[in-house]
Design a protein around this motif. Structure first.
Motif, PDB file in Angstrom:
ATOM      1  N   VAL A  41       0.869  -1.179   0.000  1.00  0.00           N
ATOM      2  CA  VAL A  41       0.000   0.000   0.000  1.00  0.00           C
ATOM      3  C   VAL A  41       0.905   1.229   0.000  1.00  0.00           C
ATOM      4  N   ILE A  42       0.343   2.386  -0.284  1.00  0.00           N
ATOM      5  CA  ILE A  42       1.119   3.629  -0.324  1.00  0.00           C
ATOM      6  C   ILE A  42       1.218   4.201   1.088  1.00  0.00           C
ATOM      7  N   PRO A  43       2.408   4.266   1.679  1.00  0.00           N
ATOM      8  CA  PRO A  43       2.529   4.836   3.024  1.00  0.00           C
ATOM      9  C   PRO A  43       2.045   6.289   3.053  1.00  0.00           C
ATOM     10  N   THR A  44       1.122   6.582   3.961  1.00  0.00           N
ATOM     11  CA  THR A  44       0.525   7.917   4.056  1.00  0.00           C
ATOM     12  C   THR A  44       0.397   8.304   5.512  1.00  0.00           C
TER      13      THR A  44
ATOM     14  N   HIS B  50      -8.578  -0.914   4.830  1.00  0.00           N
ATOM     15  CA  HIS B  50      -7.562  -1.172   3.805  1.00  0.00           C
ATOM     16  C   HIS B  50      -8.034  -0.581   2.477  1.00  0.00           C
ATOM     17  N   PRO B  51      -7.130  -0.352   1.543  1.00  0.00           N
ATOM     18  CA  PRO B  51      -7.541   0.217   0.253  1.00  0.00           C
ATOM     19  C   PRO B  51      -8.434  -0.736  -0.536  1.00  0.00           C
TER      20      PRO B  51
ATOM     21  N   LYS C  49      -5.216   6.061  -0.663  1.00  0.00           N
ATOM     22  CA  LYS C  49      -4.177   6.418   0.303  1.00  0.00           C
ATOM     23  C   LYS C  49      -4.708   6.834   1.673  1.00  0.00           C
TER      24      LYS C  49
ATOM     25  N   ASN D 179      -2.730   2.235   5.028  1.00  0.00           N
ATOM     26  CA  ASN D 179      -1.774   3.238   4.559  1.00  0.00           C
ATOM     27  C   ASN D 179      -1.068   3.910   5.730  1.00  0.00           C
TER      28      ASN D 179
ATOM     29  N   TYR E 115       2.983   3.848   6.805  1.00  0.00           N
ATOM     30  CA  TYR E 115       3.800   5.042   7.071  1.00  0.00           C
ATOM     31  C   TYR E 115       4.462   4.938   8.441  1.00  0.00           C
TER      32      TYR E 115
END
Length: 300
Positions: A78-81, A106-107, A113, A118, A122
Motif C-alpha cells: 500500500v502507499i505509506p501515508t 484497507h484500500p 491512500k 496506509n 507510514y
C-alpha cells in the motif's frame, strides 16, 4: 520463552519443552505454519541452527540457537501515508491499532491512500521497518476500535488461522434503538447480500452462517436506547448491524439499517481484542479507548 529480533532474524534459544523436537515439527505442528511458507523458508535457507544451515529432521537440544529470517525487507503493498494513529499494542511480529470513524481498514484500489493500512505502512516506514502490511480482520468504514495487523506473512497466516478457529476474541460495544427487554441472548441467523442494494446485507436462509452473542449493559429510558456488548462467533460483513436490525433494535446512527440518525455514524466500537500470542504463548488483551469527539457512548 526467550525470543529476540537480531536484524532480519528471529532468534530463540531452544526451551526444555522443545528438547528432542525437529525444526520441521516446531514450524508445522507447534506453530501451525502454512506448508507453502515453510517450504519457502527451507528452499531459501532461511533457518539456522547454532549459526549453520538447519538440518530439518535433526533433534534439537536445550539451548540450541534457532534463527529464522522473518524480518527481511518487503514492499508495503500500500502507499505509506501519514495519519496520526493510536497504536494499542506492538511487538516485532504484530500490532493492534485503534481505528477512527470514517476510515477504511484497507484500500479498495491500489491508488487509495486514506486507509488505516496506509497509515500503518507510514508508521512502520518511519521506524525503518519495511513490511508488507497485512490486516487480519477489518472493520466497517464508520466502525471504530481495535484492528489487528501482522508485520510479515508467516505470522499473518498463523493469525488468519486463529481467527478462523475463533481463537481471536473480538468484543464490541453498541448503542441500539429501543429498550431491549431480553438482557442477553444469541442471534443465529445466516447473512447474505441484499439484491436490491449494492452494499447492504440481510438475514437470508441462503446466506452464510452468522452468530452474534449479546448482553445488555445499560438502558437509557429517557433517550430510548440500550448499551450492549456483542461477541462474535463469525465475522460476516455488517454482521452486528444486520443482526440487531433484524431483531428490531438497529444500531443508533446506522441509517443504512434503520437506526435513529442522531449520530453521524453507527454507534459501534470494537472495544476489546484477546488472543494467545502464537510465538510466546502469552495472553494478549487489548482495550481500545473511544476516539469520538464529541463522544457517542454515554456514561462509560
Amino acid at each position: 520463552m526467550n525470543i529476540q529480533r537480531k536484524g532480519e532474524w528471529m532468534e530463540i534459544m531452544t526451551p526444555s519443552e522443545w528438547n528432542g523436537y525437529t525444526i520441521d515439527y516446531i514450524l508445522r505442528d507447534i506453530w501451525q505454519g502454512p506448508k507453502k511458507q515453510i517450504h519457502q523458508l527451507r528452499t531459501e535457507k532461511a533457518v539456522l541452527i547454532n549459526g549453520t544451515q538447519a538440518n530439518w529432521h535433526q533433534n534439537l537440544k536445550i539451548g540450541d540457537r534457532i534463527q529464522i529470517q522473518f524480518f527481511n525487507e518487503q514492499v508495503f503493498g500500500v502507499i505509506p501515508t501519514y495519519f496520526d494513529i493510536n497504536i494499542l499494542y506492538e511487538d516485532d511480529h504484530l500490532l493492534v491499532v485503534n481505528k477512527p470513524g470514517g476510515m477504511d481498514t484497507h484500500p479498495n484500489e491500489p491508488t487509495q491512500k486514506d486507509t488505516l493500512a496506509n497509515a500503518v505502512a507510514y508508521y512502520l516506514q518511519a521506524k525503518g521497518e519495511f513490511r508488507k502490511v497485512l490486516h487480519i480482520h477489518r472493520l466497517d468504514q464508520n466502525t471504530t476500535g481495535a484492528v489487528l495487523f501482522a508485520k510479515y506473512s508467516f505470522i499473518g497466516a498463523i493469525l488468519d488461522k486463529l481467527l478462523e478457529e475463533r481463537k481471536i476474541k473480538r468484543t464490541y460495544l453498541a448503542l441500539t434503538d429501543g429498550i431491549m427487554k431480553k438482557k442477553q441472548g444469541t442471534i443465529d441467523a445466516p447473512i447474505g447480500r441484499d439484491r436490491h442494494h449494492p452494499t447492504k446485507r440481510r438475514v437470508s436462509p441462503t446466506g452464510q452462517k452468522a452468530v452474534t452473542h449479546y448482553k445488555v449493559l445499560n438502558t437509557f429510558q429517557n433517550k430510548n436506547y440500550s448499551l450492549i456488548q456483542c461477541d462474535l462467533d463469525t465475522g460476516r460483513t455488517h454482521q452486528i448491524r444486520v443482526h440487531l436490525s433484524d431483531i428490531g433494535h438497529p444500531i443508533t446512527g446506522d441509517t443504512l439499517y434503520g437506526g435513529n440518525p442522531i449520530f453521524l455514524r453507527p454507534a459501534l466500537h470494537a472495544v476489546n481484542l484477546t488472543f494467545i500470542h502464537p510465538f510466546t504463548g502469552e495472553p494478549i488483551e487489548v482495550l481500545a479507548p473511544f476516539l469520538d469527539d464529541p463522544p457517542i457512548f454515554p456514561g462509560i
